[in-house]
Design a protein around this motif. Sequence first.
Motif, mmCIF file in Angstrom:
data_model
loop_
_atom_site.group_PDB
_atom_site.id
_atom_site.type_symbol
_atom_site.label_atom_id
_atom_site.label_comp_id
_atom_site.label_asym_id
_atom_site.label_seq_id
_atom_site.Cartn_x
_atom_site.Cartn_y
_atom_site.Cartn_z
ATOM 1 N N LYS A 22 0.741 -1.257 -0.262
ATOM 2 C CA LYS A 22 -0.084 -0.003 -0.171
ATOM 3 C C LYS A 22 0.964 1.337 -0.020
ATOM 4 O O LYS A 22 1.684 1.201 0.856
ATOM 5 C CB LYS A 22 -0.752 0.250 1.383
ATOM 6 N N LEU A 23 0.590 2.033 -1.027
ATOM 7 C CA LEU A 23 1.218 3.467 -1.294
ATOM 8 C C LEU A 23 1.073 4.379 0.244
ATOM 9 O O LEU A 23 -0.451 4.705 0.458
ATOM 10 C CB LEU A 23 1.133 4.587 -2.548
ATOM 11 N N LEU A 24 1.892 4.637 1.143
ATOM 12 C CA LEU A 24 2.004 5.666 2.537
ATOM 13 C C LEU A 24 1.728 7.251 1.758
ATOM 14 O O LEU A 24 1.289 7.515 2.783
ATOM 15 C CB LEU A 24 2.403 4.316 3.683
ATOM 16 N N GLU A 25 2.952 7.535 1.196
ATOM 17 C CA GLU A 25 3.265 8.922 1.113
ATOM 18 C C GLU A 25 4.135 8.602 0.039
ATOM 19 O O GLU A 25 4.800 7.601 -0.420
ATOM 20 C CB GLU A 25 4.180 9.085 1.762
ATOM 21 N N SER A 26 3.732 10.132 -1.057
ATOM 22 C CA SER A 26 4.271 9.754 -2.026
ATOM 23 C C SER A 26 4.452 11.931 -2.802
ATOM 24 O O SER A 26 3.071 12.049 -2.596
ATOM 25 C CB SER A 26 3.073 9.078 -3.444
ATOM 26 N N ARG A 27 5.374 12.208 -2.790
ATOM 27 C CA ARG A 27 5.805 12.969 -2.908
ATOM 28 C C ARG A 27 7.212 13.467 -3.102
ATOM 29 O O ARG A 27 8.748 13.250 -3.428
ATOM 30 C CB ARG A 27 5.792 14.177 -1.452
ATOM 31 N N PRO A 28 7.037 14.777 -4.172
ATOM 32 C CA PRO A 28 8.690 15.155 -4.804
ATOM 33 C C PRO A 28 9.701 15.326 -3.727
ATOM 34 O O PRO A 28 8.870 16.068 -2.158
ATOM 35 C CB PRO A 28 8.181 16.734 -5.209
ATOM 36 N N VAL A 29 10.682 15.615 -3.448
ATOM 37 C CA VAL A 29 11.877 16.046 -2.810
ATOM 38 C C VAL A 29 12.204 17.530 -2.661
ATOM 39 O O VAL A 29 12.704 18.430 -2.846
ATOM 40 C CB VAL A 29 13.353 14.956 -2.751
ATOM 41 N N ASN A 30 10.906 18.494 -2.201
ATOM 42 C CA ASN A 30 10.977 19.674 -1.785
ATOM 43 C C ASN A 30 10.501 20.130 -0.708
ATOM 44 O O ASN A 30 9.768 21.056 -0.353
ATOM 45 C CB ASN A 30 9.867 20.117 -3.211
ATOM 46 N N PHE A 31 11.125 19.023 0.754
ATOM 47 C CA PHE A 31 11.329 19.577 1.849
ATOM 48 C C PHE A 31 12.199 19.950 2.097
ATOM 49 O O PHE A 31 13.473 19.772 2.385
ATOM 50 C CB PHE A 31 9.806 19.016 1.818
ATOM 51 N N SER A 32 11.729 20.385 3.127
ATOM 52 C CA SER A 32 13.511 20.827 4.854
ATOM 53 C C SER A 32 13.400 19.619 4.970
ATOM 54 O O SER A 32 13.012 18.499 5.464
ATOM 55 C CB SER A 32 13.206 21.650 6.095
ATOM 56 N N GLU A 33 14.747 19.692 5.340
ATOM 57 C CA GLU A 33 15.552 18.984 6.701
ATOM 58 C C GLU A 33 14.663 18.426 7.796
ATOM 59 O O GLU A 33 14.467 17.455 8.097
ATOM 60 C CB GLU A 33 16.591 19.568 7.262
ATOM 61 N N LYS A 34 14.384 19.133 8.185
ATOM 62 C CA LYS A 34 13.366 18.975 9.677
ATOM 63 C C LYS A 34 12.272 18.204 9.357
ATOM 64 O O LYS A 34 12.118 16.604 9.527
ATOM 65 C CB LYS A 34 12.735 19.861 10.020
ATOM 66 N N GLU A 35 11.944 17.997 7.969
ATOM 67 C CA GLU A 35 10.353 17.519 7.419
ATOM 68 C C GLU A 35 10.458 15.779 6.835
ATOM 69 O O GLU A 35 10.367 14.880 6.951
ATOM 70 C CB GLU A 35 9.527 17.927 6.360
ATOM 71 N N PHE A 36 12.061 15.712 6.095
ATOM 72 C CA PHE A 36 12.569 14.895 5.699
ATOM 73 C C PHE A 36 12.612 13.663 7.115
ATOM 74 O O PHE A 36 12.483 12.946 6.471
ATOM 75 C CB PHE A 36 13.874 15.459 5.014
ATOM 76 N N VAL A 37 13.107 14.591 8.131
ATOM 77 C CA VAL A 37 13.650 13.561 9.333
ATOM 78 C C VAL A 37 12.315 13.676 9.355
ATOM 79 O O VAL A 37 12.174 11.807 10.179
ATOM 80 C CB VAL A 37 13.901 14.433 10.530
ATOM 81 N N ALA A 38 11.155 13.932 9.593
ATOM 82 C CA ALA A 38 9.667 13.304 10.480
ATOM 83 C C ALA A 38 9.394 12.171 9.917
ATOM 84 O O ALA A 38 8.330 11.312 9.817
ATOM 85 C CB ALA A 38 8.944 14.310 9.861
ATOM 86 N N ILE A 39 8.926 12.868 8.260
ATOM 87 C CA ILE A 39 8.923 11.312 7.226
ATOM 88 C C ILE A 39 9.364 10.111 7.613
ATOM 89 O O ILE A 39 8.734 9.389 7.891
ATOM 90 C CB ILE A 39 8.797 11.726 6.150
ATOM 91 N N GLN A 40 10.611 10.111 7.749
ATOM 92 C CA GLN A 40 11.667 9.439 8.483
ATOM 93 C C GLN A 40 10.869 8.311 9.615
ATOM 94 O O GLN A 40 10.855 7.048 9.973
ATOM 95 C CB GLN A 40 13.010 8.871 8.529
ATOM 96 N N ASN A 41 11.105 9.030 10.761
ATOM 97 C CA ASN A 41 9.822 9.087 11.597
ATOM 98 C C ASN A 41 8.590 8.069 11.372
ATOM 99 O O ASN A 41 8.868 7.181 12.577
ATOM 100 C CB ASN A 41 10.156 9.992 12.827
ATOM 101 N N LYS A 42 8.052 8.972 10.548
ATOM 102 C CA LYS A 42 6.770 8.906 10.604
ATOM 103 C C LYS A 42 6.905 7.005 10.230
ATOM 104 O O LYS A 42 5.806 6.320 10.839
ATOM 105 C CB LYS A 42 5.950 9.520 10.173
ATOM 106 N N PHE A 43 7.314 6.624 9.249
ATOM 107 C CA PHE A 43 6.677 5.770 8.388
ATOM 108 C C PHE A 43 7.987 4.536 8.669
ATOM 109 O O PHE A 43 7.717 3.503 8.088
ATOM 110 C CB PHE A 43 6.923 5.751 7.269
ATOM 111 N N SER A 44 8.657 4.959 9.611
ATOM 112 C CA SER A 44 10.037 3.519 9.825
ATOM 113 C C SER A 44 9.097 2.544 10.242
ATOM 114 O O SER A 44 9.868 1.494 10.271
ATOM 115 C CB SER A 44 11.290 4.572 10.595
ATOM 116 N N ASP A 45 8.671 2.707 10.969
ATOM 117 C CA ASP A 45 7.865 1.551 12.005
ATOM 118 C C ASP A 45 6.781 0.631 10.804
ATOM 119 O O ASP A 45 5.953 1.317 10.427
ATOM 120 C CB ASP A 45 7.411 1.367 13.289
ATOM 121 N N ALA A 46 6.647 -0.429 10.410
ATOM 122 C CA ALA A 46 6.120 -1.030 9.298
ATOM 123 C C ALA A 46 4.479 -1.360 10.217
ATOM 124 O O ALA A 46 4.718 -1.652 11.337
ATOM 125 C CB ALA A 46 5.675 -2.527 8.789
ATOM 126 N N THR A 47 3.420 -0.906 9.562
ATOM 127 C CA THR A 47 1.915 -1.133 10.222
ATOM 128 C C THR A 47 1.697 -2.084 9.096
ATOM 129 O O THR A 47 1.127 -2.387 8.604
ATOM 130 C CB THR A 47 1.151 0.439 9.823
#
Length: 120
Positions: free
Chosen positions: A95-120
């Motif tokens: 299932k696609l959980l997130e799809s976005r171009p890489v045009n975000f801040s370092e803080k947002e990038f870390v937040a994306i990693q943290n949000k999706f690092s655990d498989a659900t």
Amino acid sequence: MYDPTRIAIDDYYNALSTAATKHKNIFVIAEENWCNWCYKFEKYSHKLGYDKTIKSKFVFMKANWSEENENEEFFNLFSKFNTFPHIMIISNPGKLLESRPVNFSEKEFVAIQNKFSDAT
């Protein structure tokens, strides 16, 4: 940076199998060899150690889009996009959980990693 002869759908099915076994989500970076922003993203990720973090928290996959190989079978599985580099986070069932171009801040990038690092 990317091997245009790689078949992304084969890499995807291998990533799905690995993700299911390891109970991880898949982190896909879609890029093009002629894309300057793609090179900058790759260099930036390496410099800050994000490449290592991504590979430890996710099953990592690169998907090439180029004139030589558009990898249509893989890219047609998901919503269309035309901005590169582009990240997709896919659950281990596919299932696609997130799809976005890489045009975000370092803080947002870390937040994306943290949000999706655990498989659900």
